[in-house]
Scaffold this active site. Structure first.
Site, PDB file in Angstrom:
ATOM      1  N   GLU A 126      56.031 112.712   9.388  1.00  0.00           N
ATOM      2  CA  GLU A 126      56.445 113.035   8.966  1.00  0.00           C
ATOM      3  C   GLU A 126      56.678 115.304   8.486  1.00  0.00           C
ATOM      4  OE1 GLU A 126      58.818 112.975   5.621  1.00  0.00           O
ATOM      5  OE2 GLU A 126      58.233 111.320   5.980  1.00  0.00           O
ATOM      6  N   THR A 186      63.790 110.141   8.134  1.00  0.00           N
ATOM      7  CA  THR A 186      62.136 109.684   9.183  1.00  0.00           C
ATOM      8  C   THR A 186      63.222 107.935   9.914  1.00  0.00           C
ATOM      9  OG1 THR A 186      60.472 110.092   7.380  1.00  0.00           O
ATOM     10  CG2 THR A 186      60.398 108.499   8.362  1.00  0.00           C
ATOM     11  N   HIS A 232      54.412 115.434   2.566  1.00  0.00           N
ATOM     12  CA  HIS A 232      55.522 114.640   2.164  1.00  0.00           C
ATOM     13  C   HIS A 232      55.607 115.416   0.664  1.00  0.00           C
ATOM     14  CE1 HIS A 232      59.430 112.162   0.555  1.00  0.00           C
ATOM     15  NE2 HIS A 232      59.593 112.653   1.636  1.00  0.00           N
ATOM     16  N   ASP A 272      58.815 113.298  12.758  1.00  0.00           N
ATOM     17  CA  ASP A 272      60.287 112.328  13.160  1.00  0.00           C
ATOM     18  C   ASP A 272      61.536 113.292  12.525  1.00  0.00           C
ATOM     19  OD1 ASP A 272      59.339 113.281  10.049  1.00  0.00           O
ATOM     20  OD2 ASP A 272      59.665 111.909   9.003  1.00  0.00           O
ATOM     21  N   HIS A 273      61.023 114.415  11.509  1.00  0.00           N
ATOM     22  CA  HIS A 273      62.607 115.285  11.475  1.00  0.00           C
ATOM     23  C   HIS A 273      62.153 116.680  11.475  1.00  0.00           C
ATOM     24  CE1 HIS A 273      62.038 114.434   7.234  1.00  0.00           C
ATOM     25  NE2 HIS A 273      61.750 113.230   7.352  1.00  0.00           N
TER      26      HIS A 273
END
Length: 658
Positions: A291, A331, A463, A515-516
């Protein structure tokens, strides 16, 4: 008849309904004159436009009446006009009218720019708050507009009070039975619109302006929120579809591939990698999708921080992609890119759209090779439609599901992460150590079978709110992203430490990729430095560690792995083998909900809605973008990739072949 529908107790409700219908009619007339030259103004077409518009207005206002209507239905007659009654009534009426006024003003400004009712662009405004607020402040006199809304509201409130509507509402003896019919009527209208009417049902004309006039702004907004997808062909530059496919096929073709139906609008091709010297390998594959991990946080990618010792160490023993970019900023966009190996399409990710099951994904390739596919998520995979997407595309589900079931038509296995397997949990799910412990348990079970496994793990610890178990690292939980990254790295280290004790470890390849990035905000529509992410492939037999500096995309990692495993397979993936990539083929796709970019040779081409095209040279020293005259060849290439991706989705070209 009106007295039967609206008895005295419902006098204010009647006023509220008529007020909305009148204001909505006024806005529709304003749009008609604003765009009169474009509207089909023949009598019958215009009449039908306004009739359909009235019906959508009625459906829209019915939703807004329900809370107050139910209150009116259940409140006892002896409480009519009480302090409680007055407070609730004044508040509900004021809130509803202010929402209407604000939405009508917003619609006018939106139409001025786009000449459309609210669509996903308006929904997008809720996502990119900083940029939107800044733009609105620069474009419109916000204090004046807000003052105007307040003045109109006060005027309406005063007028309604003077004509005695409030007095009639509070002083009457309307019985319960008299309120049943109007309640049933408006509830019925709301249910019809909820289950049987779609926003596109207003589009009954060949003229787009008539279609838009027939819609209701608030209804269109919530319809876009539910299905927030922008039409590529309507909002973006296009080329001839055959031309687009021919160019894309040239770009993704290779010496070891052959298109199955070269004349069709599809990209299915047979890829050959195996030969007598390079037989296929079938190790287990564990993919860790981290994440929100930007490349800028890794010491091995130039960071001065010392918070990723595990990943930095693994990078020295792996195929390490040092110039790889995520396709998006969420995500689900990363999941789309990784599993479908496709450039981003405008609007929401395919993971969250309809018609997103039975697709050709990397799981299709693994399944063809005899693998079991498993998706691990530490929260409830109901969130962001993950379970429906992964379950509908060949994955078993292992998640923290508590109450939400898979859709009945999805035939897949679902395993729960039980309470006794959880040591720490926040709003997003269990901590990374817990999800890895579950992966270890499931891998132990899978290793007893003869089939290899592919495990897709989606982590959550990095996150916000950045909380994790105390005492694991030297940064207190919940204090910073740096702490969350350091814990994320620590958990990966613990996972590898345990995995190395297992008999299946030697025959397992590990793929790690974000994911990013951690943030996408910046000065530009697309900030290139906000898309660079780490990726690596490690523990692959007979593969020497190597830094791969070629410019590449998230969509290329698994096609590269399939090549390294010497697999012969059918591909419907846009991604290509990075190791065989020629200099002129290096590129990355980056985008957000509205802007679609192609990065190539220090140049960035951006396609935006409203057919806007911008072209930049990227100065890497200061991450600055310098506007340049559009390179026509690169523009056609950019359009071709995004247009074909959109075409395949909307024409079932991403589906598995029977």
């Amino acid at each position: 008849m009106l007295k039967f529908i609206f008895p005295k107790r419902l006098s204010l409700l009647k006023t509220f309904v008529f007020l909305f219908l009148i204001l909505s009619l006024f806005v529709r007339i304003f749009f008609l004159f604003y765009s009169f030259k474009e509207v089909d103004a023949t009598f019958f077409k215009l009449a039908n436009t306004f009739i359909i518009g009235f019906l959508f207005d009625l459906g829209t206002v019915s939703f807004f009446t329900l809370p107050y209507l139910l209150y009116l239905l259940i409140i006892l007659k002896k409480l009519y006009g009480s302090i409680l009654d007055k407070v609730f009534t004044y508040f509900a009426f004021s809130l509803g009218v202010i929402i209407f006024l604000f939405s009508f003003f917003a619609e006018i400004t939106f139409w001025e720019e786009f000449e459309r009712r609210f669509n996903f662009i308006a929904v997008d405004y809720l996502i990119y708050t900083y940029e939107v607020v800044k733009n609105i402040n620069e474009s419109y006199p916000i204090p004046l507009l807000l003052s105007g809304i307040l003045i109109i509201f006060i005027g309406l409130f005063y007028f309604i009070s003077r004509i005695g509507v409030f007095k009639t509402t509070f002083k009457n003896d309307t019985p319960f039975k008299a309120k049943l019919f109007p309640s049933a009527l408006f509830i019925g209208i709301a249910l019809i619109f909820l289950f049987f009417v779609k926003n596109k049902d207003a589009e009954q004309f060949n003229n787009r302006y008539n279609d838009e006039l027939a819609k209701t702004g608030i209804y269109s907004f919530f319809a876009a929120f539910k299905n927030n997808e922008l039409s590529y062909t309507e909002f973006y530059n296009t080329v001839n579809t055959d031309q687009a496919f021919n160019l894309v096929k040239q770009k993704i073709a290779s010496n070891n591939s052959e298109f199955i139906n070269p004349k069709k609008k599809e990209i299915y091709r047979a890829i050959t990698n195996a030969d007598s010297l390079h037989p296929p390998k079938k190790p287990n594959v564990i993919f860790i999708c981290i994440e929100s991990l930007s490349a800028s946080y890794l010491h091995s990618l130039g960071s001065e921080l010392e918070i990723t010792p595990t990943l930095d160490s693994l990078s020295e023993k792996s195929l390490f992609f040092t110039n790889l970019y995520a396709t998006g900023t969420r995500t689900v966009r990363g999941m789309e890119a990784i599993t479908l190996s496709i450039p981003p399409t405008p609007g929401r990710s395919i993971v969250k759209r309809d018609n997103n099951q039975g697709l050709f994904t990397i799981a299709s390739v693994f399944e063809e090779e005899g693998y079991d596919n498993n998706f691990f998520y530490g929260g409830d995979g109901y969130f962001d439609n993950m379970n429906t997407y992964f379950g509908g595309n060949g994955f078993n589900i292992i998640d923290r599901g508590r109450g939400f079931l898979l859709d009945a038509h999805i035939k897949t296995k679902r395993t729960n992460i039980n309470d006794n397997e959880v040591t720490f949990e926040n709003a997003w799910g269990v901590c990374d150590e817990d999800i890895y412990n579950k992966v270890i348990k499931e891998a132990d079970k899978s290793s007893l079978n003869e089939k290899p496994f592919f495990n897709f793990i989606m982590t959550t610890s990095n996150h916000r709110p950045f909380t994790y178990p105390e005492g694991k690292i030297d940064i207190p939980s919940g204090t910073s992203r740096e702490g969350a990254i350091k814990y994320t790295d620590y958990a990966i280290g613990q996972f590898f430490k345990t995995a190395k004790t297992k008999p299946w470890f030697e025959n397992t390849v590990f793929v790690i990729m974000a994911d990013h990035c951690a943030s996408s905000a910046g000065r530009w529509n697309l900030n290139i430095d906000k898309y660079r992410i780490p990726a690596l492939i490690c523990n692959l037999e007979n593969t020497k560690p190597q830094k791969i500096d070629k410019l590449s995309s998230q969509i290329d990692v698994f096609p590269t792995l399939f090549s390294l495993l010497n697999w012969d397979y059918t591909s419907n993936l846009f991604g290509i083998d990075v190791l065989k990539m020629k200099k002129e083929d290096e590129r990355a796709f980056i985008g957000n909900y509205r802007n679609l970019g192609l990065l190539k040779d220090q140049k960035l081409m951006v396609l935006s809605d409203q057919h806007v095209v911008t072209y930049y040279e990227w100065e890497t020293d200061n991450d600055d973008l310098i506007s340049k005259e559009v390179d026509k060849d690169m523009l056609v290439e950019t359009i071709s990739f995004y247009q074909t991706a959109d075409y395949l989705y909307h024409n079932n070209g991403l589906k598995l072949k029977n």
